[in-house]
Design a protein around this motif. Structure first.
Motif, short mmCIF file in Angstrom:
data_model
loop_
_atom_site.label_atom_id
_atom_site.label_comp_id
_atom_site.label_asym_id
_atom_site.label_seq_id
_atom_site.Cartn_x
_atom_site.Cartn_y
_atom_site.Cartn_z
N LYS A 167 -39.52 -31.37 -16.19
CA LYS A 167 -38.65 -32.63 -16.74
C LYS A 167 -37.68 -32.13 -17.82
O LYS A 167 -36.82 -32.79 -17.99
N GLU A 168 -37.72 -31.05 -18.21
CA GLU A 168 -36.83 -30.40 -19.18
C GLU A 168 -35.57 -29.90 -18.23
O GLU A 168 -34.52 -29.72 -19.09
N SER A 169 -35.61 -30.04 -17.05
CA SER A 169 -34.30 -29.61 -16.56
C SER A 169 -33.32 -30.48 -15.92
O SER A 169 -33.66 -31.68 -16.26
N ASN A 170 -31.99 -30.06 -15.62
CA ASN A 170 -30.94 -31.30 -15.10
C ASN A 170 -31.03 -31.20 -13.79
O ASN A 170 -30.09 -31.72 -13.17
N GLY A 171 -31.89 -30.51 -13.15
CA GLY A 171 -31.93 -30.74 -11.47
C GLY A 171 -31.06 -29.69 -10.79
O GLY A 171 -31.16 -29.51 -9.83
N LYS A 172 -30.42 -28.78 -11.48
CA LYS A 172 -29.75 -27.54 -10.82
C LYS A 172 -30.22 -26.51 -11.10
O LYS A 172 -30.83 -25.98 -11.87
N VAL A 173 -30.08 -25.55 -9.91
CA VAL A 173 -31.02 -24.41 -9.89
C VAL A 173 -30.03 -23.29 -9.42
O VAL A 173 -29.25 -23.47 -8.41
N GLY A 174 -30.14 -22.04 -9.94
CA GLY A 174 -29.81 -21.06 -9.60
C GLY A 174 -30.85 -19.87 -9.22
O GLY A 174 -31.67 -19.90 -9.59
N ILE A 175 -30.39 -18.89 -8.50
CA ILE A 175 -31.29 -17.99 -7.95
C ILE A 175 -30.69 -16.42 -8.13
O ILE A 175 -29.66 -16.13 -7.93
N THR A 176 -31.46 -15.40 -8.90
CA THR A 176 -30.87 -14.13 -8.83
C THR A 176 -32.05 -13.32 -8.99
O THR A 176 -33.30 -13.32 -8.70
N GLY A 177 -31.94 -11.96 -8.98
CA GLY A 177 -32.70 -10.91 -8.80
C GLY A 177 -31.88 -9.82 -8.10
O GLY A 177 -31.31 -9.60 -7.29
N SER A 178 -32.79 -8.55 -8.30
CA SER A 178 -32.25 -7.21 -7.58
C SER A 178 -33.47 -6.60 -6.83
O SER A 178 -34.44 -6.79 -6.89
N SER A 179 -32.53 -5.88 -5.58
CA SER A 179 -33.43 -5.23 -4.92
C SER A 179 -34.10 -6.00 -3.90
O SER A 179 -33.53 -6.93 -3.33
N TYR A 180 -35.70 -6.07 -4.09
CA TYR A 180 -36.16 -7.13 -3.21
C TYR A 180 -36.05 -8.27 -3.61
O TYR A 180 -35.88 -9.49 -2.85
N PRO A 206 -30.64 -28.61 -1.45
CA PRO A 206 -29.46 -29.13 -2.06
C PRO A 206 -29.32 -28.89 -3.49
O PRO A 206 -28.09 -28.87 -3.99
N ALA A 207 -30.43 -28.90 -4.34
CA ALA A 207 -30.31 -28.63 -5.66
C ALA A 207 -30.04 -27.13 -6.07
O ALA A 207 -29.73 -26.77 -7.24
N LEU A 208 -29.99 -26.05 -4.97
CA LEU A 208 -29.39 -24.80 -5.06
C LEU A 208 -28.15 -24.64 -5.26
O LEU A 208 -27.29 -24.85 -4.49
N LYS A 209 -27.50 -24.40 -6.63
CA LYS A 209 -26.08 -24.53 -6.74
C LYS A 209 -25.33 -23.48 -7.02
O LYS A 209 -23.93 -23.24 -6.88
N ALA A 210 -26.07 -22.18 -7.01
CA ALA A 210 -25.35 -20.74 -7.32
C ALA A 210 -26.51 -19.49 -7.01
O ALA A 210 -27.84 -19.88 -7.34
N ALA A 211 -25.97 -18.47 -6.75
CA ALA A 211 -26.67 -17.36 -6.58
C ALA A 211 -26.09 -16.05 -6.71
O ALA A 211 -24.86 -15.75 -6.45
N VAL A 212 -26.88 -15.10 -7.38
CA VAL A 212 -26.22 -14.03 -7.73
C VAL A 212 -27.23 -12.79 -7.28
O VAL A 212 -28.23 -12.20 -8.04
N PRO A 213 -27.33 -12.40 -5.98
CA PRO A 213 -28.16 -11.37 -5.34
C PRO A 213 -27.44 -9.83 -5.93
O PRO A 213 -26.40 -9.74 -5.85
#
Length: 632
Positions: free
Chosen positions: A167-180, A194-201
């Motif tokens: 409930k503390e979120s604004n409903g927007k999600v990013g994903i990141t992480g290195s290697s695996y 649809p809520a995934l808005k950005a990614a930094v693999p």
């Protein structure tokens, strides 16, 4: 006065003592022989400046995945930053068991959680706290995965739960992480929520055969057995129990990859059997290549791909995905590329140096603060700032500065030819050749012996001084004269090696090297240093195609072509450019027997033979390294 003080002190302590006694009397009575173990202890105390929740998130097949949600107290309308990991989400979010949020999370998270982000880590299916079966780099559902779940569906279901329940979120999600974690970030881009808005693999595992963890251009990376044992064994896993001696000697005595696997009982591991059964680039490997999967789709999530210039594990993946996406018409506002002066995953740590090389400040923090966080901010924040993400951002080593380019590669390919007298020439030289004998019984080591492929030695081997092999009779070293002007390269150097062998198979290793001046009072440690700028191998049997292994005809000349890792580097005036050619890089890569065997994995001791390798230059067989020279 002394007596008065003692009375006062006694009076002051009495109420506390009474309160303590009252609290203890309220607890259950103890007996000296009762079980003194308690069920649990909540190490997050009321004074903590954060909230930490552990939840089990249901997937579409009924399995639940262990997930940890961390945020600073008082967070409202916060973006969610997700990482899906095989490396224990619980441990990654309880680093020091501190009551301060910056202390329990990885270093890279501080800038985010201090700016209202909600940090989420999740154990991938089948590992640590998550239910289900674990499959190494679980393929996308389809021909190689007959189930209805994969990392794409698990990411979708996770994001769906998070935006509905945090409930503390604004409903927007990013994903990141290195290697695996970079791999799981990329998989989330396939049929994304649809809520995934950005990614930094970051340094993602993309193609385990072409150039990431298990093979490079067909040559098998023996140390992968250690990772397999760590990742897929519940009890008794860890490094292969070969002791702490010289790994060069240990692998040499073991023999082929199959002999090594048998000697240490590794054939009980399904992932080991799979790799040994697929030595060539067949449909099994091709069907898992994430760059191919993403290149066949329209990218709908803005993505910043990150890699280290000296990534010793996954140098291939991020640039390969970038090129695949650009080839299908993906615009710069949807995909960007970042290359830093780092080893594997160093972007997430302090990055002021690498081996003997010193940078202008903490390049990891610089990148995160100048480029990565603004990228996430503009896509994830409620009142988002305007996006101003550069199409390509790289760090020019040699001159040590961040640079922005509009495309990649950012240089024009110019041949630097091998020439007579072990020289290098910008113009095509007269025809000639050089030869050396490659002996599988005495392969060229990747590091000075004794070799230990753990810790700092492994992390920094790509920047190790190459003088330790310069002068070996089975290593050819070609060099320019002293440069009178800088040579700036921005891209992946390309190898064109014309060679023949007296055997029926051969490996070729090419190293692009920056040779420092012999006198260097500003940094004596680098005087005469031979710094590897790009090192890569090619297995000769694949000259006609990576899915078409064929014996080489003894004495016949072939043109072998492959690429070195992507770099932004300036060879400075006073330096030299060197190219080394050899036929082994052991024990990182298994030895080529140099006779013909259908699978090198199963070569017998008698299959390993000496071979004379001949490298030609000039004329119609002009060996060269094509450098992406930038017009500064």
């Amino acid at each position: 006065m002394t007596k008065h003080f003692r009375i006062a002190a006694g009076l002051a302590v009495a109420p506390f003592a009474l309160a303590a006694a009252s609290h203890l009397s309220a607890a259950p009575p103890t007996d000296t022989m009762m079980n003194e173990q308690v069920g649990s202890y909540d190490w997050v105390r009321p004074q903590a400046d954060y909230i930490r929740r552990e939840v089990m998130i249901p997937m579409r097949d009924g399995k639940k995945l262990f997930t940890v949600i961390v945020m600073r107290k008082g967070t409202k309308d916060g973006p969610i930053l997700l990482s899906r990991t095989p490396y224990n989400a619980g441990g990654m979010t309880s680093r020091n068991r501190s009551q301060k949020i910056e202390e329990i999370l990885p270093i890279m998270d501080a800038d985010f959680v201090n700016d209202g982000y909600i940090r989420v880590y999740q154990d991938v299916r089948g590992l640590d706290g998550s239910e289900g079966d674990y499959v190494m780099n679980r393929p996308l559902r389809g021909p190689l995965n007959k189930t209805k779940v994969d990392h794409a569906t698990d990411a979708y279901d996770t994001i769906d739960w998070l935006v509905k329940n945090v409930k503390e979120s604004n409903g927007k999600v990013g994903i990141t992480g290195s290697s695996y974690l970079g791999f799981t970030s990329l998989m989330a881009l396939i049929d994304p929520h649809p809520a995934l808005k950005a990614a930094v693999p970051q340094s993602p595992m993309v193609d385990g055969w072409m150039g990431d963890d298990w093979f490079h251009n067909g040559a098998f990376r023996m140390f992968g057995f250690d990772y397999d044992l760590v990742q897929t064994v519940k009890k008794g896993g860890g490094a292969v129990p070969k002791g702490t001696g010289d790994e060069y000697q240990a692998y040499l005595e073991a023999g082929s990859a199959m002999d090594y696997a048998k000697a240490y009982g590794l054939l009980d591991l399904p992932v080991v059997r799979k790799v040994l059964e697929h030595p060539s680039y067949d449909a099994w490997w091709q069907g898992q290549a994430v760059d191919k999967l993403l290149g066949a789709r329209k990218l709908t999530v803005p993505t910043m791909l990150v890699v280290g210039q000296w990534d010793q594990e996954d140098s291939y993946g991020a640039p390969a995905v970038y090129q695949a996406l650009k080839a299908n018409g993906t615009p710069s506002e949807m995909v960007s590329l970042a290359i830093g002066p780092w080893r594997h995953s160093q972007v997430n740590y302090e990055a002021r140096e690498l081996g003997p090389l010193k940078w202008e400040g903490d390049t990891g923090a610089q990148f995160r603060q100048r480029y990565m966080k603004p990228f996430f901010d503009c896509h994830l924040k409620t009142d988002a700032p305007k996006c101003d993400t550069p199409p390509v951002v790289t760090y020019a080593t040699g001159e040590n500065r961040w640079e922005v380019s509009q495309s990649w590669p950012a240089g024009s390919y110019t041949p630097l030819y091998l020439a007579a007298n072990y020289g290098l020439s910008w113009s095509k030289p007269a025809a000639g050749s050089d030869s050396y004998v490659s002996d599988p019984a005495k392969p060229v080591p990747l590091l000075p012996r004794p070799v230990h492929m753990q810790g700092e030695e492994w992390k920094t081997w790509l920047v190790h001084d190459q003088r330790f092999v310069d002068g070996r009779t089975d290593v050819l070293s070609y060099s320019t004269g002293v440069l009178d002007r800088p040579v700036h390269i921005k891209g992946a150097p390309k190898v064109e090696l014309h060679a023949s062998t007296s055997g029926q198979d051969s490996d070729y290793v090419v190293k692009l090297i920056d040779v420092y001046p012999q006198e260097n009072s500003a940094n004596p440690a680098l005087a005469g240093y031979q710094l590897g700028i790009g090192i890569e191998i090619f297995r000769g049997r694949y000259v006609h195609g990576f899915d078409k292994p064929q014996p080489l005809e003894p004495g016949k000349g072939y043109k072998f072509q492959w690429s070195l890792p992507n770099v932004d580097h300036v060879f400075l005036p006073g330096h030299k450019i060197m190219v080394q050619v050899q036929s082994s890089l052991f024990p990182l890569y298994d030895r080529n027997p140099q006779s013909w065997v259908s699978s090198i994995m199963e070569a017998r001791p008698s299959d390993y033979v000496k071979a004379t390798e001949t490298v030609t230059y000039g004329g119609d067989a002009a060996s060269a390294v094509w450098l992406p020279v930038a017009g500064d």
